[in-house]
Design an enzyme around this catalytic site. Sequence first.
Site, PDB file in Angstrom:
ATOM      1  N   TYR A  11       0.826  -1.221   0.000  1.00  0.00           N
ATOM      2  CA  TYR A  11       0.000   0.000   0.000  1.00  0.00           C
ATOM      3  C   TYR A  11       0.862   1.274   0.000  1.00  0.00           C
ATOM      4  CZ  TYR A  11      -3.334   3.370   2.090  1.00  0.00           C
ATOM      5  OH  TYR A  11      -4.108   4.470   2.379  1.00  0.00           O
ATOM      6  N   SER A  34       3.510 -11.348  -0.431  1.00  0.00           N
ATOM      7  CA  SER A  34       2.703 -11.970   0.632  1.00  0.00           C
ATOM      8  C   SER A  34       1.463 -11.136   0.938  1.00  0.00           C
ATOM      9  CB  SER A  34       3.532 -12.180   1.900  1.00  0.00           C
ATOM     10  OG  SER A  34       4.004 -10.946   2.389  1.00  0.00           O
ATOM     11  N   PHE A  80      10.012  -0.797   3.609  1.00  0.00           N
ATOM     12  CA  PHE A  80       8.589  -0.933   3.953  1.00  0.00           C
ATOM     13  C   PHE A  80       8.231  -2.366   4.330  1.00  0.00           C
ATOM     14  CE2 PHE A  80       8.690   2.326   0.552  1.00  0.00           C
ATOM     15  CZ  PHE A  80       8.049   3.379   1.179  1.00  0.00           C
ATOM     16  N   LYS A  84       1.980  -6.600   9.119  1.00  0.00           N
ATOM     17  CA  LYS A  84       1.509  -5.414   9.847  1.00  0.00           C
ATOM     18  C   LYS A  84       0.179  -5.555  10.587  1.00  0.00           C
ATOM     19  CE  LYS A  84      -1.070  -3.452   6.014  1.00  0.00           C
ATOM     20  NZ  LYS A  84      -1.551  -2.279   5.316  1.00  0.00           N
ATOM     21  N   SER A 124       5.987   3.139  13.232  1.00  0.00           N
ATOM     22  CA  SER A 124       4.553   3.379  13.437  1.00  0.00           C
ATOM     23  C   SER A 124       4.331   4.118  14.744  1.00  0.00           C
ATOM     24  CB  SER A 124       3.861   2.019  13.498  1.00  0.00           C
ATOM     25  OG  SER A 124       2.569   2.148  14.019  1.00  0.00           O
ATOM     26  N   TYR A 148       3.516  -7.080  16.876  1.00  0.00           N
ATOM     27  CA  TYR A 148       3.764  -6.210  15.718  1.00  0.00           C
ATOM     28  C   TYR A 148       4.496  -4.938  16.169  1.00  0.00           C
ATOM     29  CZ  TYR A 148       2.905  -2.427  12.434  1.00  0.00           C
ATOM     30  OH  TYR A 148       3.078  -1.330  11.624  1.00  0.00           O
ATOM     31  N   LYS A 152       8.530  -3.234  15.579  1.00  0.00           N
ATOM     32  CA  LYS A 152       8.892  -1.860  15.153  1.00  0.00           C
ATOM     33  C   LYS A 152       9.885  -1.248  16.142  1.00  0.00           C
ATOM     34  CE  LYS A 152       6.527  -1.726  11.465  1.00  0.00           C
ATOM     35  NZ  LYS A 152       7.237  -1.807  10.198  1.00  0.00           N
ATOM     36  N   ASN A 178      -2.031   7.328  10.963  1.00  0.00           N
ATOM     37  CA  ASN A 178      -2.975   6.398  10.312  1.00  0.00           C
ATOM     38  C   ASN A 178      -3.129   6.690   8.815  1.00  0.00           C
ATOM     39  OD1 ASN A 178      -3.527   6.199  13.211  1.00  0.00           O
ATOM     40  ND2 ASN A 178      -5.240   4.923  12.624  1.00  0.00           N
ATOM     41  N   ASN A 198      -9.014  -2.271   9.801  1.00  0.00           N
ATOM     42  CA  ASN A 198      -8.871  -0.833  10.011  1.00  0.00           C
ATOM     43  C   ASN A 198     -10.109  -0.074   9.543  1.00  0.00           C
ATOM     44  OD1 ASN A 198      -5.629  -1.628   9.174  1.00  0.00           O
ATOM     45  ND2 ASN A 198      -6.118  -0.759  11.171  1.00  0.00           N
TER      46      ASN A 198
END
Length: 333
Positions: A11, A34, A80, A84, A124, A148, A152, A178, A198
């Site tokens: 994304y 993936s 990236f 997530k 994040s 997760y 990070k 976000n 989300n």
Amino acid sequence: MSVLLTGGLGYIGSHTAVELLENNEDIIIVDNLSNCKIEVADRIKEITGKDFKVYVADLLDREAIEKMFEENEITEVIHFAGLKAVGESCKKPLEYYTNNITGTLILLETMQKFGCKKIVFSSSATVYGSPKTVPIKEDFPLSTTNPYGTTKLFIEQILQDLVKANPDWSCVILRYFNPVGAHESGKIGEDPNGIPNNLMPYINYVAAGKLDHLNVFGNDYDTKDGTGVRDYIHVVDLSIAHLKALEKLRNMQGTDIYNIGTGEGYSVLDIVNAFEKANNLKIKYKIAPRRSGDIAICYADATKAKTELGWEATRTLEDMCRDAWNYTKNCIK
Ligand code: NAD
Ligand code: UD1
């Protein structure tokens, strides 16, 4: 001389690829597919009219990663690639630690081996845990509540240790708030697997008739209307922040950390209302219990990015809602 985008068909990576190509950067993408489709590469080429190499490979595959560095002169990396999903990370912690941390270690060792010493990392706002006050500044205490988030935090520490030990390295850590919305062409956007977790993708699925209604997770928070408040940022604004980070990276040594948000908080009901208004449709919703692990309010103090990177978000909530729906209508069947 090329910039490598790991997870560049995902994304945020795909939107950043577009911005980089439009700024005449040479890029290479590596992705293991993936959580994305190979067709995204064609969409990026259609939008920009530019070509680039794509390696379908896993960061855990050291040989493949080394081969890619052998075949190209990679001068900077924007990292990236990672898993997530917060909920999934609680069920499959080892998969998350291996993919995100081991993948990063293999990438960094390969960069070291080939003399590539500049990296931008996708972190994040989750690393702030449950902040005591808002807006959140970069020097607030860090903590996490799920594997997760912990990946990070660990990767941030690994990068800082690496740079400390090797002063010729440089690293920019971007803590995204976000990200929502899509490229205005409607050709790339967020395409979640299964039922979205989300808010914005969920609203889009309700608008598309794929889901009956939105569950608003709690209306008894200490916020203006009782629903959770977040800092939603248009993915194109976020992508442009990577151009600025790259510019900075090329002229610095050490590690710099930036919040990438708008500095504005919107509630769940603000988003529902804005989506309805921007797209002239109705979103059915029901108030549901709080989601475990959620916090009431989270928004950035983004002044450091403005002062030091010369970046700030310019796209409005209306833009985010319109562009998200435009992509969903066009591309999500
Ligand atoms: P995404 O899942 O759309 O993109 C990540 C890409 O990485 C995918 O295309 C996936 O196929 C690839 N990938 C995963 N593991 C890989 C591996 N081992 N080797 C090669 N490729 C691999 O996610 P996104 O929303 O674009 O997020 C990008 C980064 O930003 C992630 O690190 C994520 O944790 C971080 N981030 C995202 C958000 C968000 O809300 N989207 C918020 C904060 C931080
Ligand atoms: C989530 C992740 C976080 C990640 C961030 C950005 C969780 C617990 N946290 O944050 O690690 O960095 O995305 O991608 O998943 N909401 C509803 N109904 C829904 C979905 C969400 O009311 O169906 C509410 C939530 O309670 C929250 C807001 O909408 O108040 C935003 O939720 P979401 O989009 O999932 O993002 P975050 O929880 O902020």
